[in-house]
Design a protein around this motif. Structure first.
Motif, PDB file in Angstrom:
ATOM      1  N   SER A 187       0.818  -1.219   0.000  1.00 40.00           N
ATOM      2  CA  SER A 187       0.000   0.000   0.000  1.00 40.00           C
ATOM      3  C   SER A 187       0.854   1.272   0.000  1.00 40.00           C
ATOM      4  CB  SER A 187      -0.973   0.004   1.178  1.00 40.00           C
ATOM      5  OG  SER A 187      -0.268  -0.086   2.403  1.00 40.00           O
ATOM      6  N   MET A 200       1.037   4.160  -3.144  1.00 36.96           N
ATOM      7  CA  MET A 200       0.882   5.610  -3.011  1.00 36.96           C
ATOM      8  C   MET A 200       2.060   6.337  -3.672  1.00 36.96           C
ATOM      9  SD  MET A 200      -2.013   5.287  -1.657  1.00 36.96           S
ATOM     10  CE  MET A 200      -2.360   6.927  -2.132  1.00 36.96           C
ATOM     11  N   ALA A 258      -7.535   6.780  -5.999  1.00 36.56           N
ATOM     12  CA  ALA A 258      -7.814   5.604  -5.170  1.00 36.56           C
ATOM     13  C   ALA A 258      -8.526   4.516  -5.965  1.00 36.56           C
ATOM     14  CB  ALA A 258      -8.644   6.014  -3.955  1.00 36.56           C
ATOM     15  N   ALA A 289      -6.061   2.138  -7.473  1.00 37.80           N
ATOM     16  CA  ALA A 289      -5.106   1.487  -6.569  1.00 37.80           C
ATOM     17  C   ALA A 289      -5.509   0.046  -6.287  1.00 37.80           C
ATOM     18  CB  ALA A 289      -4.986   2.288  -5.274  1.00 37.80           C
ATOM     19  N   HIS A 290      -5.547  -0.763  -7.349  1.00 37.84           N
ATOM     20  CA  HIS A 290      -5.899  -2.176  -7.192  1.00 37.84           C
ATOM     21  C   HIS A 290      -5.179  -3.005  -8.255  1.00 37.84           C
ATOM     22  CE1 HIS A 290      -8.631  -1.853 -10.629  1.00 37.84           C
ATOM     23  NE2 HIS A 290      -8.965  -0.672 -10.121  1.00 37.84           N
TER      24      HIS A 290
END
Length: 81
Positions: free
Chosen positions: A39, A43, A59, A62-63
């Motif tokens: 994680s 970022m 966001a 973010a996968h």
């Protein structure tokens, strides 16, 4: 418009930035999460992508489906341009 981002560009950037521990033969389909993308690194990656390619990832990106491999990340970058 500049040339599309290629998976090789992503691999080079990841090696330069040291965000993950890429294996010697890393390529388009290398799993970045298996290589150590966590994680905090996600970022940092979002910030680096914006600086390098002028693409704002959020966001919702973010996968694993959006940035799990160099190929997927290049596709995501190109889709946001």
């Amino acid at each position: 418009m500049s040339a599309p981002c290629q998976p090789e560009d992503v691999v080079e950037m990841l090696r330069d930035e040291g965000l993950v521990d890429l294996p010697a033969g890393a390529g388009a389909d290398t799993d970045l999460f298996d290589a150590g993308l966590d994680s905090m690194a996600v970022m940092q990656l979002i910030v680096i992508v914006e600086e390098k390619w002028g693409v704002a990832l959020g966001a919702a990106d973010a996968h694993r489906d959006a940035l799990g491999t160099p190929a997927r990340l290049a596709e995501t970058i190109n889709a946001r341009r």
